[in-house]
Write a protein that holds these residues in place. Structure first.
Motif, PDB file in Angstrom:
ATOM      1  N   THR A  30      -8.869 -93.124  -6.585  1.00  0.00           N
ATOM      2  CA  THR A  30      -8.411 -94.415  -6.081  1.00  0.00           C
ATOM      3  C   THR A  30      -9.161 -94.738  -4.796  1.00  0.00           C
ATOM      4  N   GLN A  32      -7.724 -95.332  -1.995  1.00  0.00           N
ATOM      5  CA  GLN A  32      -7.077 -94.573  -0.936  1.00  0.00           C
ATOM      6  C   GLN A  32      -7.581 -93.142  -0.884  1.00  0.00           C
ATOM      7  N   GLU A  33      -7.791 -92.524  -2.054  1.00  0.00           N
ATOM      8  CA  GLU A  33      -8.309 -91.159  -2.100  1.00  0.00           C
ATOM      9  C   GLU A  33      -9.724 -91.098  -1.524  1.00  0.00           C
ATOM     10  N   GLN A  36      -9.426 -91.353   2.288  1.00  0.00           N
ATOM     11  CA  GLN A  36      -8.960 -90.102   2.887  1.00  0.00           C
ATOM     12  C   GLN A  36     -10.033 -89.025   2.824  1.00  0.00           C
ATOM     13  N   ASP A  41     -11.635 -96.021   6.863  1.00  0.00           N
ATOM     14  CA  ASP A  41     -10.509 -96.895   6.551  1.00  0.00           C
ATOM     15  C   ASP A  41     -10.622 -97.398   5.118  1.00  0.00           C
ATOM     16  N   ARG A  42      -9.514 -97.908   4.608  1.00  0.00           N
ATOM     17  CA  ARG A  42      -9.445 -98.322   3.211  1.00  0.00           C
ATOM     18  C   ARG A  42     -10.434 -99.449   2.905  1.00  0.00           C
TER      19      ARG A  42
END
Length: 256
Positions: A30, A32-33, A36, A41-42
């Motif tokens: 994803t 988000q993954e 991270q 940042d996203r």
């Protein structure tokens, strides 16, 4: 922190970091993954992923909205992995060692701070260490890594030390002076062992393959479970690998 050369594209570096991260995952990711995993940042992760989708190196699932590498990535290695006289000789050597020992045999090449598995010959043993083409391994804690590092300029050793000698197994070398002594010993004797240094249940032996100019761009390694790879077995495998690697080195224009 070392400043980035102004001629280097920060955007390209970020995009390639995304590819590296995705290549280490076992399935789609994803946004988000990705954020991270890359410590960004996203929004930045999203832009990088869309850029790679646009270039064709990443695919986006319209239902799950997850991202995965596309098969276009394989095209990057097409010419690199194509058969030529050199690769044919290396693979033939691996197969001969595998036939003589029954073990899976690997040829890895030095690439910056890692040993990359390029060729392999699968053995007949039912219990074996199953590394795959493209796998990368650290230099300070593997037999093949130590062999490759031992024949490089001293600056390469110091760069690895500066990057940190992290402990990954019971006998991993983490002391800089101990690693320097180990590499000097490897160069003097012409082979290296991994005795529970990369994994708590694995031993390995590796030997260099010399090419023109005495360079060592790669080497041959044999790995196996410690329950079967005792020290006597390692010596037998070492002698076979040394003999066949010497023949291969000569055919590639390299002399130890």
């Amino acid at each position: 922190m070392t400043e980035m050369d102004t001629n280097i594209s920060a955007t390209a570096v970020k995009a390639l970091a995304v590819l590296d991260f995705m290549g280490e995952q076992h399935g789609p990711i994803t946004v988000q993954e990705a954020a991270q995993g890359l410590s960004v940042d996203r929004a930045t992760a999203y832009r990088m992923l869309l850029t790679l989708v646009h270039a064709g190196y990443v695919m986006r699932d319209n239902v799950t909205k997850n991202y995965r590498l596309s098969f276009k990535v394989l095209s990057l290695s097409r010419n690199l992995m194509s058969e030529d006289e050199r690769s044919v000789k290396i693979v033939a050597c691996l197969r001969k060692i595998s036939d003589l020992t029954g073990e899976t045999v690997h040829y890895s090449a030095l690439e910056r701070d890692a040993a990359v598995l390029v060729f392999r010959a699968k053995g007949s043993q039912r219990v074996a260490v199953d590394f795959q083409i493209g796998d990368r391994s650290a230099l300070h804690c593997t037999s093949i890594g130590k062999v490759l590092l031992a024949y490089q300029d001293i600056r390469a050793t110091e760069a690895i030390i500066a990057g940190g000698l992290w402990k990954v197994a019971p006998r991993t070398i983490t002391d800089p002076d101990e690693l320097r002594r180990e590499l000097a010993r490897v160069r003097a004797q012409g082979y290296a062992y991994d005795d529970l240094e990369f994994a708590p249940d694995m031993r390995c032996v590796a030997v260099p393959v010399f090419e023109s100019g005495g360079n060592v761009p790669g080497g041959i390694a044999i790995s196996g479970p410690s329950s079967r790879f005792d020290h006597d077995k390692l010596e037998v495998l070492r002698d076979i690998a040394l003999r066949e690697a010497a023949t291969l080195s000569k055919s590639l224009g390299g002399i130890r």
